[in-house]
Design an enzyme around this catalytic site. Structure first.
Site, mmCIF file in Angstrom:
data_model
loop_
_atom_site.group_PDB
_atom_site.id
_atom_site.type_symbol
_atom_site.label_atom_id
_atom_site.label_comp_id
_atom_site.label_asym_id
_atom_site.label_seq_id
_atom_site.Cartn_x
_atom_site.Cartn_y
_atom_site.Cartn_z
ATOM 1 N N GLY A 60 66.183 80.355 96.117
ATOM 2 C CA GLY A 60 67.356 79.509 95.876
ATOM 3 C C GLY A 60 67.973 78.884 97.104
ATOM 4 O O GLY A 60 69.151 78.531 97.079
ATOM 5 N N GLY A 61 67.195 78.739 98.209
ATOM 6 C CA GLY A 61 67.762 78.125 99.408
ATOM 7 C C GLY A 61 69.004 78.883 99.851
ATOM 8 O O GLY A 61 69.027 80.109 99.858
ATOM 9 N N SER A 109 66.533 80.631 108.305
ATOM 10 C CA SER A 109 66.277 80.826 106.876
ATOM 11 C C SER A 109 67.495 81.451 106.192
ATOM 12 O O SER A 109 68.361 82.033 106.847
ATOM 13 C CB SER A 109 65.082 81.768 106.719
ATOM 14 N N SER A 110 67.506 81.343 104.876
ATOM 15 C CA SER A 110 68.521 82.050 104.086
ATOM 16 C C SER A 110 67.914 83.201 103.283
ATOM 17 O O SER A 110 68.630 83.854 102.515
ATOM 18 C CB SER A 110 69.184 81.082 103.105
ATOM 19 N N ARG A 140 57.947 84.062 109.451
ATOM 20 C CA ARG A 140 58.528 82.741 109.265
ATOM 21 C C ARG A 140 57.622 81.702 109.945
ATOM 22 O O ARG A 140 57.060 81.966 111.017
ATOM 23 C CB ARG A 140 59.898 82.748 109.915
ATOM 24 N N THR A 188 60.965 79.532 96.204
ATOM 25 C CA THR A 188 60.802 80.636 97.116
ATOM 26 C C THR A 188 60.575 81.678 96.073
ATOM 27 O O THR A 188 60.879 81.446 94.904
ATOM 28 C CB THR A 188 62.137 80.870 97.845
ATOM 29 N N ASP A 237 64.402 73.151 107.422
ATOM 30 C CA ASP A 237 65.422 74.187 107.624
ATOM 31 C C ASP A 237 66.012 74.178 109.041
ATOM 32 O O ASP A 237 66.932 74.942 109.339
ATOM 33 C CB ASP A 237 64.851 75.580 107.316
ATOM 34 N N THR A 251 58.169 81.799 100.909
ATOM 35 C CA THR A 251 58.631 80.534 100.350
ATOM 36 C C THR A 251 57.694 79.353 100.486
ATOM 37 O O THR A 251 56.968 79.230 101.470
ATOM 38 C CB THR A 251 59.982 80.142 101.005
HETATM 39 O O1 DON Z 1 64.080 79.848 104.134
HETATM 40 C C1 DON Z 1 64.911 79.287 103.463
HETATM 41 O O2 DON Z 1 66.077 79.597 103.480
HETATM 42 C C2 DON Z 1 64.505 78.173 102.526
HETATM 43 N N1 DON Z 1 63.351 77.508 103.015
HETATM 44 C C3 DON Z 1 64.291 78.713 101.181
HETATM 45 C C4 DON Z 1 64.001 77.641 100.192
HETATM 46 C C5 DON Z 1 64.332 78.035 98.818
HETATM 47 O O3 DON Z 1 64.679 79.124 98.532
HETATM 48 C C6 DON Z 1 64.329 77.107 97.710
HETATM 49 N N2 DON Z 1 63.934 75.816 98.016
HETATM 50 N N3 DON Z 1 64.422 74.886 97.568
#
Ligand code: DON
Length: 565
Positions: free
Chosen positions: A466-467, A445-446, A98, A374, A416, A392
């Site tokens: 997908g965030g 992060s997700s 990360r 991502t 984030d 991502t």
């Molecule tokens: O790490 C994360 O959770 C986010 N930065 C992921 C971002 C993502 O999947 C789509 N972005 N719009």
């Protein structure tokens, strides 16, 4: 005449059978290994490495570098991510690469003089860029578990950038959009153009000379090819020129951490996923624990009680995520055991009312349904080593800025972090302490790269972009395979919903949820919003009867594909 027909049929069958690109169905089969990624050329790069005798980590490294060339929306060397690796002996480990906050970052980096968030500053400015982790992550994974020489794994990406590949319609649509950006988006505005400044047309060969030079340095010098020497110098110079805060010191100090995976169970299955700084594993395991308590045998997939139940599970897991989670290196007392325990799930489950929606906060709703960008890929090799890798660039093409001398895009991952302490609102902004900005801290992060095992062997390898929706699309796909017994392609395509506690909004895939069910859910107090798609899942399952790996790429992927051998 009969014989003639038979021969044609036989030929057609053989052609179809031997050319993986003309699939017999939406699934791909591989006795000896499989790569499923967001770009078919990158999947092929990974398979070539497996065929040469490389293992799943080797193939993942080659695929990740190839995606940085062929899927620049999210494939990257300027971002960061996570690997979950299950080795053939059943041992599971993870790599946390990360991004980190730069040394000059502080908790009010994105606030005005009154302490309010300067809208957009944590996503759309050069200060939103985190210290990249991808090259370091892939390099450490190689040092610990790779088998082929590093240079052989980076070379296919160098070739793809230097010699080029045909522009796809998917990329072309982005190229048209990006060409309208203003001049502050230096690299992005010209990303898909040839030397004459023309946008590369579909089918034309697209080369990326600057990127191929940067990749060559990484090929020749490994970790130091990015974090030291000319690349580091140019990153610092670019940041200085643009008002960014990343320095050579940040790059030199960047480290990857090999972490113990989070482990949960669902009936006979073991679930391995990413621990903090991702929230994905904690939330996934909490929700699967909740589902284990429900009488799902009597709850039909996609019915009103099904959608209600998963939405209620999501609200609870996301409320816990918001309250508790952040970088473990800055929060030594994260309650991970408690949040992932069966006892905690029981308490959470017991206050679900199956007749009405619980309230999060309903006054406003809006942002934070992050789009794609991502990317996830899943890999398995013939020994049974499995890799689940998500990395991502935020918001499609990250911050859309970068040095044209280096040819890659920086990532606005600082968005984030929780931007303002104490401010949690119904738009989805979270203000809890564990995820406030601090120098060298990793933002929450997700991303949810996950491997489900049965009797110690990989059974499902899955993940998605997908965030915040990532957690929920992975959760539902896992449930679809483990509980509803769906084949991998169906599990990926099946209707998904998303609730993230705040805003109080149940997002569903339009056209896949019946009007009657929607009405019933509204009657129960859910506020609904339809979207065209949730998730771009890339999955592999193991079919124990056929003794074969079965892969499928989400049809939402523009250029993705599964390749098996
Ligand atoms: O790490 C994360 O959770 C986010 N930065 C992921 C971002 C993502 O999947 C789509 N972005 N719009």
């Amino acid at each position: 005449m009969k014989t003639f027909n038979f021969q044609i049929l036989q030929t057609l069958f053989l052609v179809t059978f031997f050319f993986n690109h003309i699939p017999l169905d939406a699934q791909t089969y591989g006795k000896n290994g499989m790569v499923v990624s967001d770009n078919i050329l990158a999947s092929e790069v990974g398979i070539d490495i497996l065929i040469k005798g490389g293992n799943a980590i080797d193939a993942s490294i080659a695929t990740a570098f190839a995606l940085a060339v062929t899927h620049p929306e999210a494939g990257n060397i300027g971002g960061g991510g996570f690997i979950v690796l299950m080795k053939s002996d059943g041992e599971v480990t993870t790599f946390d690469f990360r991004e980190k906050a730069p040394l000059k970052a502080n908790p009010d980096l994105f606030q005005d003089a009154d302490g309010n968030l300067i809208e957009g500053s944590n996503h759309e400015t050069i200060k939103a860029v985190g210290v990249p982790g991808t090259v370091a992550g892939l390099y450490l994974a190689h040092q610990k578990y790779g088998s082929l020489p590093w240079a052989e794994l980076v070379q296919p990406a160098v070739d793809l950038a230097e010699k080029g590949f045909p522009m796809t319609w998917g990329l072309y649509q982005v190229a048209m959009r990006m060409s309208e950006l203003d001049d502050s988006y230096d690299i992005m505005k010209n990303y898909f153009r040839n030397e004459k400044g023309e946008i590369i047309q579909p089918g034309e060969i697209w080369t990326q000379t600057a990127l191929s030079n940067t990749l060559s340095l990484i090929r020749d010098h490994g970790h130091n090819g990015f974090y030291k020497g000319p690349v580091a110098e140019e990153i610092e110079a670019y940041m200085k020129a643009k008002g960014g805060i990343i320095t050579k010191e940040d790059l030199a100090k960047y480290t990857v951490i090999e972490r113990k995976p989070l482990k949960g169970t669902y009936k006979d299955f073991e679930i391995y996923s990413m621990p903090p700084p991702s929230s994905g594993g904690v939330a996934l395991i909490e929700m699967m624990n909740l589902m284990e308590l429900a009488d799902l045998k009597n709850i039909e997939f996609n019915s009103t009680p099904y959608v209600h139940l998963v939405a209620e599970a999501m609200k609870r897991a996301f409320a816990d995520r918001a309250e508790h989670l952040g970088d473990p290196d800055f929060n030594p007392d994260l309650p991970l055991d408690r949040l992932t325990s069966k006892a905690f799930a029981k308490r959470r489950f017991d206050n679900i009312d199956m007749t009405k929606a619980s309230l999060s906060d309903s006054s406003l709703y809006g942002q934070l349904y992050d789009g794609s960008s991502t990317t996830h890929f899943s890999v398995v090799d013939k020994e049974g080593n499995a890799v689940s890798l998500t990395y991502t660039l935020e918001h499609s093409y990250g911050v859309k800025m970068g040095s044209s001398k280096l040819g890659f895009i920086f990532n606005n991952e600082m968005g984030d972090f929780n931007p303002v302490a104490g401010v949690t609102n119904s738009r989805g902004q979270i203000g809890s302490n564990p995820n406030l900005i601090a120098p060298e801290k990793r933002m929450l992060s997700s991303m949810t790269p996950t491997i489900v095992a049965k009797y110690g062997k990989p059974y499902l390898i899955i993940g998605s972009p997908g965030g915040r929706t990532i957690i929920n699309t992975v959760f539902q796909t896992v449930l679809n395979v483990l509980e509803y017994d769906m084949r991998i392609d169906k599990a990926i395509e099946a209707m998904k919903v998303h609730h993230q506690w705040l805003p109080d909004m149940l997002v569903y895939e339009r056209h896949l949820l019946s009007p009657d069910t929607r009405d019933a859910l509204e009657q129960m107090g859910h506020q609904l919003r339809g979207v065209n798609n949730l998730g771009v899942l890339m999955g592999i399952t193991y079919d124990p009867k056929l003794k074969v790996y079965v892969g499928a790429a989400d049809s939402a992927s523009k250029d993705g594909g599964a390749v098996g051998y």
